[in-house]
Design a protein around this motif. Structure first.
Motif, short mmCIF file in Angstrom:
data_model
loop_
_atom_site.label_atom_id
_atom_site.label_comp_id
_atom_site.label_asym_id
_atom_site.label_seq_id
_atom_site.Cartn_x
_atom_site.Cartn_y
_atom_site.Cartn_z
N PHE A 176 -61.44 -2.27 -64.70
CA PHE A 176 -60.32 -3.22 -64.82
C PHE A 176 -58.99 -2.50 -64.72
CE2 PHE A 176 -57.17 -5.29 -67.57
CZ PHE A 176 -57.06 -6.53 -66.94
N ARG A 177 -58.85 -1.37 -65.43
CA ARG A 177 -57.57 -0.66 -65.47
C ARG A 177 -57.21 -0.01 -64.14
NH1 ARG A 177 -56.08 4.58 -66.62
NH2 ARG A 177 -58.26 5.16 -67.03
N ARG A 178 -58.22 0.50 -63.43
CA ARG A 178 -57.94 1.26 -62.22
C ARG A 178 -57.94 0.42 -60.95
NH1 ARG A 178 -58.52 6.86 -62.51
NH2 ARG A 178 -59.09 7.66 -64.57
N VAL A 179 -58.67 -0.70 -60.94
CA VAL A 179 -58.82 -1.48 -59.70
C VAL A 179 -58.37 -2.93 -59.87
CG1 VAL A 179 -60.44 -2.29 -57.94
CG2 VAL A 179 -60.72 -0.01 -58.95
N VAL A 180 -58.98 -3.63 -60.83
CA VAL A 180 -58.75 -5.08 -60.93
C VAL A 180 -57.31 -5.40 -61.33
CG1 VAL A 180 -59.45 -7.19 -62.14
CG2 VAL A 180 -61.17 -5.50 -61.47
N TRP A 181 -56.84 -4.79 -62.41
CA TRP A 181 -55.50 -5.13 -62.91
C TRP A 181 -54.38 -4.74 -61.94
CZ3 TRP A 181 -51.36 -2.47 -65.77
CH2 TRP A 181 -50.52 -3.36 -66.42
N PRO A 182 -54.38 -3.52 -61.37
CA PRO A 182 -53.32 -3.20 -60.40
C PRO A 182 -53.35 -4.10 -59.17
CG PRO A 182 -54.43 -1.20 -61.13
CD PRO A 182 -55.25 -2.34 -61.63
N THR A 183 -54.54 -4.44 -58.67
CA THR A 183 -54.63 -5.31 -57.51
C THR A 183 -54.16 -6.71 -57.84
OG1 THR A 183 -56.54 -4.03 -56.74
CG2 THR A 183 -56.16 -6.16 -55.70
N MET A 184 -54.50 -7.19 -59.04
CA MET A 184 -54.03 -8.50 -59.48
C MET A 184 -52.51 -8.55 -59.53
SD MET A 184 -54.46 -10.30 -63.20
CE MET A 184 -53.09 -9.31 -63.84
N LEU A 185 -51.90 -7.53 -60.10
CA LEU A 185 -50.43 -7.50 -60.19
C LEU A 185 -49.80 -7.43 -58.81
CD1 LEU A 185 -49.67 -5.13 -63.21
CD2 LEU A 185 -49.59 -7.62 -63.12
N ARG A 186 -50.37 -6.62 -57.93
CA ARG A 186 -49.81 -6.49 -56.59
C ARG A 186 -49.83 -7.82 -55.85
NH1 ARG A 186 -52.15 -5.57 -51.77
NH2 ARG A 186 -54.18 -5.07 -52.70
N LEU A 187 -50.90 -8.58 -55.99
CA LEU A 187 -51.00 -9.87 -55.32
C LEU A 187 -50.13 -10.94 -55.98
CD1 LEU A 187 -54.86 -9.98 -54.71
CD2 LEU A 187 -53.08 -9.46 -53.03
N ALA A 188 -49.98 -10.85 -57.30
CA ALA A 188 -49.27 -11.90 -58.04
C ALA A 188 -47.77 -11.67 -58.14
CB ALA A 188 -49.86 -12.01 -59.45
N TRP A 189 -47.31 -10.43 -57.90
CA TRP A 189 -45.93 -10.10 -58.25
C TRP A 189 -44.86 -10.93 -57.53
CZ3 TRP A 189 -45.18 -7.70 -62.54
CH2 TRP A 189 -43.89 -7.27 -62.85
N PRO A 190 -44.97 -11.23 -56.23
CA PRO A 190 -43.93 -12.08 -55.62
C PRO A 190 -43.81 -13.45 -56.30
CG PRO A 190 -45.20 -10.97 -53.93
CD PRO A 190 -45.91 -10.71 -55.22
N SER A 191 -44.94 -14.08 -56.60
CA SER A 191 -44.91 -15.37 -57.28
C SER A 191 -44.43 -15.22 -58.72
CB SER A 191 -46.30 -16.02 -57.26
OG SER A 191 -46.70 -16.30 -55.93
N TYR A 192 -44.80 -14.13 -59.36
CA TYR A 192 -44.36 -13.90 -60.73
C TYR A 192 -42.86 -13.67 -60.80
CZ TYR A 192 -44.34 -11.98 -65.46
OH TYR A 192 -44.08 -11.76 -66.79
N THR A 193 -42.30 -13.09 -59.76
CA THR A 193 -40.85 -12.93 -59.69
C THR A 193 -40.15 -14.28 -59.67
OG1 THR A 193 -41.14 -10.87 -58.46
CG2 THR A 193 -38.94 -11.86 -58.42
N ASN A 194 -40.71 -15.22 -58.92
CA ASN A 194 -40.16 -16.58 -58.92
C ASN A 194 -40.25 -17.21 -60.30
OD1 ASN A 194 -39.15 -17.49 -56.29
ND2 ASN A 194 -41.19 -16.98 -55.55
N GLU A 195 -41.34 -16.97 -60.99
CA GLU A 195 -41.49 -17.51 -62.35
C GLU A 195 -40.45 -16.91 -63.29
OE1 GLU A 195 -42.50 -19.12 -65.95
OE2 GLU A 195 -42.90 -19.82 -63.91
N ALA A 196 -40.15 -15.62 -63.13
CA ALA A 196 -39.13 -14.98 -63.97
C ALA A 196 -37.76 -15.60 -63.72
CB ALA A 196 -39.09 -13.48 -63.69
#
Length: 283
Positions: A176-196
């Motif tokens: 989770f720490r090395r693969v799942v979580w970083p990939t999740m953040l990378r995919l979600a970050w543009p949309s999360y920026t809009n949420e911020a």
């Protein structure tokens, strides 16, 4: 409305920290003919401290709750999945403005002397103030929306990444720490920026909510409304609020853009996800 540059320093020294308490600024707000443009510029800027406070803390704590809720929604266990689904449905399905009033009334109905838990009495009255109660509502609201963003990113992780992690023998927390979580953040970050950005703008609703501004310690819109009512001229105070929020939005885009580049640093430049500002006027 007079503009006297010689008095701007007085306005700055007396009002720039006014929203943090009367001891840090003028004890009496300027009234009527005493008001000048400098008063409005600096007092409204002082109120931005609360907007930044609400947005920053709600985003910070909401990030961790959103991650937990997203993992709960993706869990095969219904005991984790169902509460996470109902949490996101409740806060995404009801208006933020209604949530402010509902939580405030619920907090007011609690015993004013506090809640007794054995020999300990927990005070509750402080939660009815905006700095605590409104922050709590914003924290829950942004957690629900961010959780849905993170959940979508979790479901979009390429199977090849998971298979590669399995091939390297990664399991559990390490995977989770090395693969799942970083990939999740990378995919979600543009949309999360809009949420911020949306959350930053939503902090202006605190002024209209039931939570009172204690001892006139209000946000930017609180003081803009005060000046508009005193001068009968809304065309200075409200554009100032809009201008300040445009600057804050540019700051959020810049900071989140740096994080986005950090998350995508291993990808070719053409393959990096780019942020696109898509304001959500209706959720």
């Amino acid at each position: 409305m007079s503009v006297d540059l010689a008095t701007c320093y007085e306005s700055f020294s007396g009002l720039i920290l006014r929203s943090l308490g009367r001891d840090l600024g003028d004890r009496v707000l300027p009234r009527g003919l005493e008001i000048n443009v400098c008063d409005q510029v600096f007092l409204i800027a002082s109120g931005l401290v609360w907007n930044v406070y609400f947005a920053a803390l709600a985003l910070f704590f909401g990030f961790f709750l959103a991650t937990a809720v997203a993992l709960g929604k993706a869990s095969p266990s219904k005991w984790l999945r169902k509460p996470a689904e109902w949490f996101t449905f409740l806060f995404r399905g009801s208006p933020l403005f209604v949530q402010f009033f509902f939580v405030y009334e619920a907090l007011v109905l609690l015993p004013r002397a506090g809640i007794e838990i054995g020999p300990i009495t927990l005070e509750t009255q402080w939660m009815t103030r905006a700095w605590a109660g409104a922050l709590f509502v914003l924290f829950l609201n942004t957690s629900a929306y961010s959780a849905e963003i993170f959940y979508g990113a979790l479901k979009s992780i390429p199977k090849g990444d998971i298979e590669a992690a399995d091939a390297y023998g990664l399991t559990g927390w390490s995977k989770f720490r090395r693969v799942v979580w970083p990939t999740m953040l990378r995919l979600a970050w543009p949309s999360y920026t809009n949420e911020a950005i949306f959350l930053l703008h939503a902090t202006t609703l605190v002024f209209f909510s039931a939570f009172p501004a204690w001892q006139q310690m209000g946000d930017a819109l609180y003081y803009a409304n005060y000046f508009a009512s005193q001068t009968f001229n809304p065309f200075i105070a409200y554009p100032l609020v809009g201008f300040y929020f445009i600057l804050l939005t540019l700051l959020v885009i810049g900071l989140f853009g740096l994080v986005n580049r950090r998350l995508n640093r291993h990808l070719p430049r053409k393959a990096r996800a780019k942020f696109r500002f898509k304001p959500q006027y209706i959720r």
